[in-house]
Design an enzyme around this catalytic site. Structure first.
Site, PDB file in Angstrom:
ATOM      1  N   HIS A  66      -0.330   3.534   1.794  1.00  0.00           N
ATOM      2  CA  HIS A  66       0.152   4.328   2.938  1.00  0.00           C
ATOM      3  C   HIS A  66      -0.398   5.758   2.882  1.00  0.00           C
ATOM      4  O   HIS A  66       0.345   6.719   3.073  1.00  0.00           O
ATOM      5  CB  HIS A  66       1.682   4.346   2.954  1.00  0.00           C
ATOM      6  CG  HIS A  66       2.268   4.455   4.327  1.00  0.00           C
ATOM      7  ND1 HIS A  66       1.881   5.432   5.225  1.00  0.00           N
ATOM      8  CD2 HIS A  66       3.222   3.716   4.957  1.00  0.00           C
ATOM      9  CE1 HIS A  66       2.575   5.293   6.341  1.00  0.00           C
ATOM     10  NE2 HIS A  66       3.392   4.250   6.205  1.00  0.00           N
ATOM     11  N   GLU A  85      -3.348   1.000   7.430  1.00  0.00           N
ATOM     12  CA  GLU A  85      -2.700   0.196   6.392  1.00  0.00           C
ATOM     13  C   GLU A  85      -3.146  -1.259   6.531  1.00  0.00           C
ATOM     14  O   GLU A  85      -2.737  -1.957   7.452  1.00  0.00           O
ATOM     15  CB  GLU A  85      -1.187   0.302   6.519  1.00  0.00           C
ATOM     16  CG  GLU A  85      -0.659   1.722   6.502  1.00  0.00           C
ATOM     17  CD  GLU A  85       0.689   1.836   7.202  1.00  0.00           C
ATOM     18  OE1 GLU A  85       1.662   1.241   6.710  1.00  0.00           O
ATOM     19  OE2 GLU A  85       0.766   2.508   8.248  1.00  0.00           O
ATOM     20  N   HIS A  88       8.878  -1.445   4.700  1.00  0.00           N
ATOM     21  CA  HIS A  88       8.140  -1.112   3.470  1.00  0.00           C
ATOM     22  C   HIS A  88       8.923  -1.432   2.193  1.00  0.00           C
ATOM     23  O   HIS A  88       8.932  -0.664   1.241  1.00  0.00           O
ATOM     24  CB  HIS A  88       7.745   0.356   3.484  1.00  0.00           C
ATOM     25  CG  HIS A  88       6.774   0.723   4.559  1.00  0.00           C
ATOM     26  ND1 HIS A  88       5.831  -0.168   5.029  1.00  0.00           N
ATOM     27  CD2 HIS A  88       6.611   1.880   5.272  1.00  0.00           C
ATOM     28  CE1 HIS A  88       5.109   0.435   5.982  1.00  0.00           C
ATOM     29  NE2 HIS A  88       5.562   1.656   6.151  1.00  0.00           N
TER      30      HIS A  88
END
Length: 377
Positions: A206, A342, A135
């Site tokens: 998220h 996601e 991420h």
């Protein structure tokens, strides 16, 4: 002169009172704007409230672009919060690795060994997950204060200029993310970006969803459907090893099934992920009008439909939630207390030429759409 001074004083008091009232306002979800008005990294943070004609409400903070709450009606018309998060800015700052509701970038999901090569140049990224970059690293976009502009009651625009070299990524990436709460109860997220040098771009959201009306309960009875014939299996560190069919496996989610029905099966991929934590290759093939995934709570009748122009979606079932995180209004979020959907390009695409490319070049416009539409069954 005295009358003018009194008038000025009265106006000042009224303005002060109005400002105080605005920051003390409580949202439908019970959040207080005053608990989000602060300064982080020398920039101002706030809470922005989107509403539509149906009374649906979405609260978003510009710290990490996080969706803090979404209030939608259940089958009895009761307004219900369906996303996990915190009720103040300090908890987000202190627990930023939780990623609750956050904008993720420059690269959502994992890049193996925190390395990739672009135009014969190798780039090194932070390694924050089993030796990989997850991420965008520990200081990804979920930790940044975005510039915010609420143009109307249903639209919030966030912008951020990610500088060349940030977290090891090349190129200045100029990003605009638009949140729109539509009249049909959808939160439409539009990501746009341009760069001045070849780089990677793979942005996502998220949010941790729990549709049950009880954010401190597990999601195992909620049903999931993912419109995908194939998925990307992973190794022990959750890096994809290729593309395989879902046929005959617990990864076949083409028909609605309870999240908990097979999550503990002795199936290699579920063991490696501690449950579902995989990327599905969507049959929608970039068509934002085709249903990509859907979840439903039998308790509330609340449904969540996902539409996207992305080729994949990561379905994650809160397997790494430890059950000790205190969230909004003192609620303790349990193990597997939420699921994430996601929308994305596939994990580790920069190191896997067979996957769709995430390279963005100067002169190109990055555009990604994710629509979270709420329904009632």
């Amino acid at each position: 002169m005295k009358k003018l001074s009194m008038l000025a004083l009265t106006l000042c008091v009224l303005m002060s009172c109005n400002e105080k009232t605005a920051t003390e306002e409580t949202t439908l979800s019970g959040l207080k704007r005053a608990d989000f008005v602060s300064e982080v990294q020398g920039k101002s943070t706030d809470l922005y409230v989107l509403t539509n004609k149906n009374g649906v409400e979405a609260c978003i903070t510009n710290f990490g672009g996080r969706i803090v709450s979404v209030m939608v009606p259940d089958k009895n018309g009761k307004m219900t919060d369906v996303v996990l998060g915190y009720d103040n800015i300090q908890d987000y700052v202190s627990n930023k690795d939780g990623n609750y509701g956050a904008l993720i970038g420059r690269y959502g999901n994992r890049i193996a060994n925190g390395k990739f090569t672009l135009n014969d140049v190798e780039y090194t990224l932070p390694q924050n997950n089993n030796g990989h970059c997850l991420h965008g690293g520990p200081q990804g976009y979920h930790t940044k204060v975005w510039e915010a502009s609420q143009t109307n009651p249903q639209t919030l625009v966030l912008t951020y200029l990610s500088p060349d070299g940030e977290a090891g990524f090349p190129g200045n990436l100029d990003i605009k993310v638009t949140y729109t709460l539509t009249e049909d109860n959808a939160l439409d997220i539009k990501y746009e970006a341009t760069t001045d040098a070849p780089t990677l771009a793979n942005l996502t959201n998220h949010s941790y969803f729990n549709l049950s009306g009880k954010l401190d309960s597990q999601v195992l009875d909620q049903t999931i459907m993912v419109n995908a014939d194939t998925y990307t299996p992973v190794d022990e560190t959750l890096i994809p090893t290729g593309i395989e069919s879902v046929e005959g496996t617990p990864m076949d989610l083409r028909q609605p099934v309870a999240i908990g029905a097979h999550i503990n099966d002795d199936f290699d991929q579920l063991v490696k992920g501690r449950g579902y934590d995989h990327n599905w290759v969507l049959n929608s093939k970039g068509d934002v009008n085709v249903l990509a995934a859907k979840a439903v709570s039998p308790a509330t009748g609340i449904g969540l439909e996902v539409y996207t122009n992305e080729p994949g979606v990561q379905f994650y079932t809160g397997n790494f939630m430890e059950g000790d995180d205190k969230g909004k209004f003192g609620l303790v979020y349990p193990h597997r207390g939420a699921f994430c959907l996601e929308t994305q390009h596939y994990p580790d695409s920069p190191n896997q030429p067979a996957f769709p490319s995430t390279v963005l070049n100067p002169g190109e416009n990055y555009l990604s759409r994710c629509i979270y539409k709420f329904t009632v069954e």
